[in-house]
Design a protein around this motif. Structure first.
Motif, PDB file in Angstrom:
ATOM      1  N   GLY A  54       0.781  -1.234   0.000  1.00  0.00           N
ATOM      2  CA  GLY A  54       0.000   0.000   0.000  1.00  0.00           C
ATOM      3  C   GLY A  54       0.810   1.280   0.000  1.00  0.00           C
ATOM      4  O   GLY A  54       0.249   2.373   0.108  1.00  0.00           O
ATOM      5  N   TRP A  55       2.154   1.158  -0.125  1.00  0.00           N
ATOM      6  CA  TRP A  55       3.025   2.331  -0.116  1.00  0.00           C
ATOM      7  C   TRP A  55       3.844   2.389  -1.400  1.00  0.00           C
ATOM      8  O   TRP A  55       4.157   1.362  -1.995  1.00  0.00           O
ATOM      9  CB  TRP A  55       3.975   2.290   1.083  1.00  0.00           C
ATOM     10  N   SER A  56       4.220   3.605  -1.775  1.00  0.00           N
ATOM     11  CA  SER A  56       5.073   3.809  -2.951  1.00  0.00           C
ATOM     12  C   SER A  56       6.243   4.707  -2.555  1.00  0.00           C
ATOM     13  O   SER A  56       6.237   5.337  -1.491  1.00  0.00           O
ATOM     14  CB  SER A  56       4.281   4.463  -4.085  1.00  0.00           C
ATOM     15  N   HIS A  57       7.233   4.773  -3.435  1.00  0.00           N
ATOM     16  CA  HIS A  57       8.368   5.671  -3.177  1.00  0.00           C
ATOM     17  C   HIS A  57       7.907   7.121  -3.111  1.00  0.00           C
ATOM     18  O   HIS A  57       8.421   7.912  -2.314  1.00  0.00           O
ATOM     19  CB  HIS A  57       9.417   5.513  -4.283  1.00  0.00           C
ATOM     20  N   GLN A  58       6.937   7.456  -3.938  1.00  0.00           N
ATOM     21  CA  GLN A  58       6.425   8.829  -3.927  1.00  0.00           C
ATOM     22  C   GLN A  58       5.816   9.168  -2.563  1.00  0.00           C
ATOM     23  O   GLN A  58       6.021  10.274  -2.034  1.00  0.00           O
ATOM     24  CB  GLN A  58       5.385   8.994  -5.027  1.00  0.00           C
ATOM     25  N   ASP A  59       5.099   8.207  -1.977  1.00  0.00           N
ATOM     26  CA  ASP A  59       4.523   8.424  -0.643  1.00  0.00           C
ATOM     27  C   ASP A  59       5.619   8.701   0.385  1.00  0.00           C
ATOM     28  O   ASP A  59       5.515   9.628   1.193  1.00  0.00           O
ATOM     29  CB  ASP A  59       3.740   7.178  -0.197  1.00  0.00           C
ATOM     30  N   LEU A  60       6.659   7.870   0.370  1.00  0.00           N
ATOM     31  CA  LEU A  60       7.699   7.998   1.390  1.00  0.00           C
ATOM     32  C   LEU A  60       8.516   9.265   1.234  1.00  0.00           C
ATOM     33  O   LEU A  60       8.894   9.898   2.231  1.00  0.00           O
ATOM     34  CB  LEU A  60       8.626   6.772   1.354  1.00  0.00           C
ATOM     35  N   LEU A  61       8.801   9.661  -0.009  1.00  0.00           N
ATOM     36  CA  LEU A  61       9.543  10.909  -0.213  1.00  0.00           C
ATOM     37  C   LEU A  61       8.724  12.099   0.266  1.00  0.00           C
ATOM     38  O   LEU A  61       9.253  13.039   0.888  1.00  0.00           O
ATOM     39  CB  LEU A  61       9.905  11.076  -1.681  1.00  0.00           C
ATOM     40  N   LYS A 102       8.295  13.407 -10.132  1.00  0.00           N
ATOM     41  CA  LYS A 102       7.820  14.128 -11.326  1.00  0.00           C
ATOM     42  C   LYS A 102       7.785  13.269 -12.586  1.00  0.00           C
ATOM     43  O   LYS A 102       7.319  13.735 -13.631  1.00  0.00           O
ATOM     44  CB  LYS A 102       8.706  15.356 -11.577  1.00  0.00           C
ATOM     45  N   GLY A 103       8.295  12.028 -12.477  1.00  0.00           N
ATOM     46  CA  GLY A 103       8.280  11.166 -13.649  1.00  0.00           C
ATOM     47  C   GLY A 103       9.415  11.487 -14.612  1.00  0.00           C
ATOM     48  O   GLY A 103      10.211  12.409 -14.398  1.00  0.00           O
ATOM     49  N   TRP A 104       9.474  10.721 -15.701  1.00  0.00           N
ATOM     50  CA  TRP A 104      10.557  10.896 -16.666  1.00  0.00           C
ATOM     51  C   TRP A 104      10.506  12.270 -17.329  1.00  0.00           C
ATOM     52  O   TRP A 104      11.541  12.878 -17.628  1.00  0.00           O
ATOM     53  CB  TRP A 104      10.503   9.800 -17.725  1.00  0.00           C
ATOM     54  N   LYS A 105       9.322  12.796 -17.527  1.00  0.00           N
ATOM     55  CA  LYS A 105       9.196  14.118 -18.153  1.00  0.00           C
ATOM     56  C   LYS A 105       9.860  15.183 -17.292  1.00  0.00           C
ATOM     57  O   LYS A 105      10.554  16.073 -17.801  1.00  0.00           O
ATOM     58  CB  LYS A 105       7.718  14.453 -18.358  1.00  0.00           C
ATOM     59  N   GLY A 106       9.672  15.083 -15.985  1.00  0.00           N
ATOM     60  CA  GLY A 106      10.294  16.040 -15.077  1.00  0.00           C
ATOM     61  C   GLY A 106      11.809  15.933 -15.097  1.00  0.00           C
ATOM     62  O   GLY A 106      12.517  16.957 -15.011  1.00  0.00           O
ATOM     63  N   VAL A 107      12.345  14.717 -15.226  1.00  0.00           N
ATOM     64  CA  VAL A 107      13.794  14.525 -15.311  1.00  0.00           C
ATOM     65  C   VAL A 107      14.336  15.143 -16.592  1.00  0.00           C
ATOM     66  O   VAL A 107      15.385  15.812 -16.588  1.00  0.00           O
ATOM     67  CB  VAL A 107      14.146  13.015 -15.238  1.00  0.00           C
ATOM     68  N   GLN A 108      13.646  14.930 -17.695  1.00  0.00           N
ATOM     69  CA  GLN A 108      14.086  15.507 -18.972  1.00  0.00           C
ATOM     70  C   GLN A 108      14.143  17.027 -18.911  1.00  0.00           C
ATOM     71  O   GLN A 108      15.105  17.647 -19.373  1.00  0.00           O
ATOM     72  CB  GLN A 108      13.129  15.067 -20.089  1.00  0.00           C
ATOM     73  N   GLU A 109      13.102  17.609 -18.355  1.00  0.00           N
ATOM     74  CA  GLU A 109      13.047  19.069 -18.282  1.00  0.00           C
ATOM     75  C   GLU A 109      14.176  19.640 -17.422  1.00  0.00           C
ATOM     76  O   GLU A 109      14.716  20.707 -17.712  1.00  0.00           O
ATOM     77  CB  GLU A 109      11.693  19.509 -17.714  1.00  0.00           C
ATOM     78  N   ALA A 110      14.547  18.897 -16.376  1.00  0.00           N
ATOM     79  CA  ALA A 110      15.550  19.406 -15.441  1.00  0.00           C
ATOM     80  C   ALA A 110      16.986  19.115 -15.859  1.00  0.00           C
ATOM     81  O   ALA A 110      17.899  19.889 -15.533  1.00  0.00           O
ATOM     82  CB  ALA A 110      15.295  18.822 -14.048  1.00  0.00           C
ATOM     83  N   TYR A 111      17.223  18.005 -16.605  1.00  0.00           N
ATOM     84  CA  TYR A 111      18.599  17.564 -16.837  1.00  0.00           C
ATOM     85  C   TYR A 111      19.002  17.364 -18.299  1.00  0.00           C
ATOM     86  O   TYR A 111      20.198  17.265 -18.587  1.00  0.00           O
ATOM     87  CB  TYR A 111      18.843  16.240 -16.101  1.00  0.00           C
TER      88      TYR A 111
END
Length: 534
Positions: free
Chosen positions: A172-179, A200-209
């Motif tokens: 019932g938990w995800s990495h997003q929940d814990l972060l 933010k998903g892969w799209k967020g990584v692309q935009e940032a890096y």
């Protein structure tokens, strides 16, 4: 020394601390059994039961006795030494300690988090246990937030990228929940990339890096995550295979639709862990991934016979036997999947079983292994889906070849017969002997009586049976008589191969253990019990 008393020295380092006040010894033993297999009772079952505070009274007694810090140390040490056959009981025990009123106990449990939660699945499970144990106030205090944040920050970027893409959620938990709940702030640029990917998903990584100059480590993580995302969307089989081989992607990172491809499975085979490979041999044969006479079959046969690889993977002979027997059957236990067993793979599995025996470390104990032949051994063993004769024969062979002082006997109504099992016999030869021996009625006290009458010195009695019928004497009483005669604290393990419940062991005697069914975890329980760990 009183023969009914336990040995003076136990293998667990924390014995002195845990047993330093009245009546704590039984609580300490109960704690170790709970940590080992999830029950404080003298019964191990292949069927795992739900965990709760009511199942961990020894744990609660020790904590309430102001020994919470020592309990946490024991939980940590028990796991680091590889004694726990199931991971969840230790996680539950740690969660209980983390909720206790004593500040030092809570702090010690949070410090131990990173040692017990080595995978995301374990971290998610621990957090869920804390949620279930919560009473009134919220559970996300400063200490837990810091511990969870440290779990992510303590890993390098590539390791974290691999682990979070293989296990995204559990319990019932995800990495997003814990972060989000831990207010995690990355302390490393590469870890920051992974955290951006989680939130933010892969799209967020692309935009940032994507359009900026990155360090070598950040770029490696970026390329890896890009490969994981490409593998999800990929429609070209060759491109997907290239991604798997270049970035060493694993089965958990590949879509189910892509796993219908024979060539994709062949690419995954190259880095597949031995335990996963053994589990999927039937499916790989049925789907023609492992075609008779192919180079892939040759490579698989070489891997599963590699003694050093078997030792590194800690593959017990019993695990290989189960894989071998299931593969030879030619069909799944519940599924409609069917295959023609490949002769080379069958031979490789037989060879792997023999070679893996050399990886088993001797306990140095004096064993008497008794197999009950009063009824047919053709029934299916609970927990392993193999015949009870195969399970009993395998255990006899492993003990005979690894322990310097072990005797194997068979017994039925009124008689015990030494079994001519030598260290150079094969599994099939031993199984044939057990089948040929005539039957009768069951009396599980017979092997102990026979040892007493023949002046056999035994540290551990192991009885394999399909029944739990008593003769004139209860085995527990017979064992106590044997102890009084020899002055030894001899132990008794009764393994009901097809039993869902057993009631042979005296619950007040730490030297007796019942086992319902037999699986690879039960094999480790037997070893822990013989070595006075539980």
């Amino acid at each position: 020394m009183d023969p009914a008393s336990p040995p003076e020295q136990l293998s667990v380092v924390n014995e002195q601390a845990l047993n330093s006040w009245g009546r704590s010894e039984s609580a300490a033993v109960s704690l170790r059994r709970f940590l080992c297999y999830g029950s404080e009772s003298a019964t191990y079952s292949t069927k795992e039961c739900a965990l709760g505070v009511e199942n961990a009274l020894g744990l609660m007694q020790l904590i309430e006795g102001t020994r919470g810090v020592e309990v946490v140390d024991e939980i940590r040490r028990f796991n680091l030494e590889g004694r726990a056959v199931r991971p969840n009981p230790s996680l539950f025990a740690l969660a209980v300690c983390s909720q206790h009123a004593d500040c030092r106990t809570r702090q010690a449990s949070i410090r131990a988090l990173k040692d017990l939660c080595r995978t995301p699945a374990q971290l998610f499970t621990f957090v869920q246990y804390k949620k279930e144990l919560r009473q009134g106030s919220g559970m996300w205090g400063r200490a837990l937030r810091r511990a969870v944040a440290d779990w992510y920050n303590s890993q390098d970027g590539m390791s974290l990228a691999r682990t979070v893409t293989k296990c995204k959620h559990r319990a019932g938990w995800s990495h997003q929940d814990l972060l989000r709940l831990s207010h995690m702030k990355p302390t490393d640029d590469a870890v920051a990339v992974v955290c951006k990917y989680i939130t933010k998903g892969w799209k967020g990584v692309q935009e940032a890096y994507a359009d900026r100059e990155n360090s070598e480590e950040v770029q490696k993580v970026f390329v890896y995550l890009e490969a994981v995302e490409k593998a999800k969307r990929c429609t070209d089989e060759q491109e997907l295979i290239h991604l798997i081989e270049e970035q060493r992607l694993e089965k958990e990172q590949i879509l189910s639709s892509h796993l219908r491809s024979t060539e994709v499975w062949k690419a995954l085979l190259k880095e597949m862990p031995i335990a996963v490979l053994l589990k999927h041999l039937g499916k790989l044969t049925a789907n023609k991934v492992l075609a008779a006479g192919s180079a892939d079959v040759a490579a698989v046969c070489e891997r599963i016979q590699d003694e050093s690889a078997l030792k590194k993977a800690k593959t017990h002979p019993f695990n290989i036997l189960v894989a071998s027997e299931n593969y030879k059957r030619g069909h799944g236990k519940r599924s409609k999947l069917r295959w023609d067993p490949d002769r080379d793979i069958v031979q490789a599995l037989d060879c792997a079983f023999s070679r893996s025996i050399s990886t088993v470390e001797a306990t140095g104990k004096r064993f008497l292994v008794a197999v009950d032949v009063s009824s047919s051994l053709s029934s299916v063993t609970h927990g392993s889906s193999i015949s009870s004769v195969a399970a009993a024969a395998a255990m006899c062979l492993v003990i005979a070849q690894t322990e310097p002082d072990a005797q194997i006997v068979v017994f039925s109504k009124g008689s015990v017969c030494p079994c001519a099992i030598s260290s150079d016999m094969t599994f099939m030869q031993i199984a044939a002997q057990l089948i040929q021996t005539p039957g009768g009625s069951t009396d599980c006290a017979l092997p102990i009586t026979w040892a007493s009458e023949n002046d056999k010195t035994v540290d551990v009695f192991i009885i394999f049976t399909n029944n739990q019928t008593f003769g004139r004497e209860n085995p527990a009483d017979t064992l106590k008589t044997y102890r009084q005669k020899t002055g030894l604290f001899s132990k008794l393990i009764v393994c009901g191969l097809i039993a869902s419940s057993l009631s042979v062991a005296d619950p007040e005697d730490r030297g007796m253990l019942d086992i319902c069914g037999l699986d690879s975890q039960a094999v480790d329980v037997i070893r822990n019990f013989a070595l006075d760990v539980i």
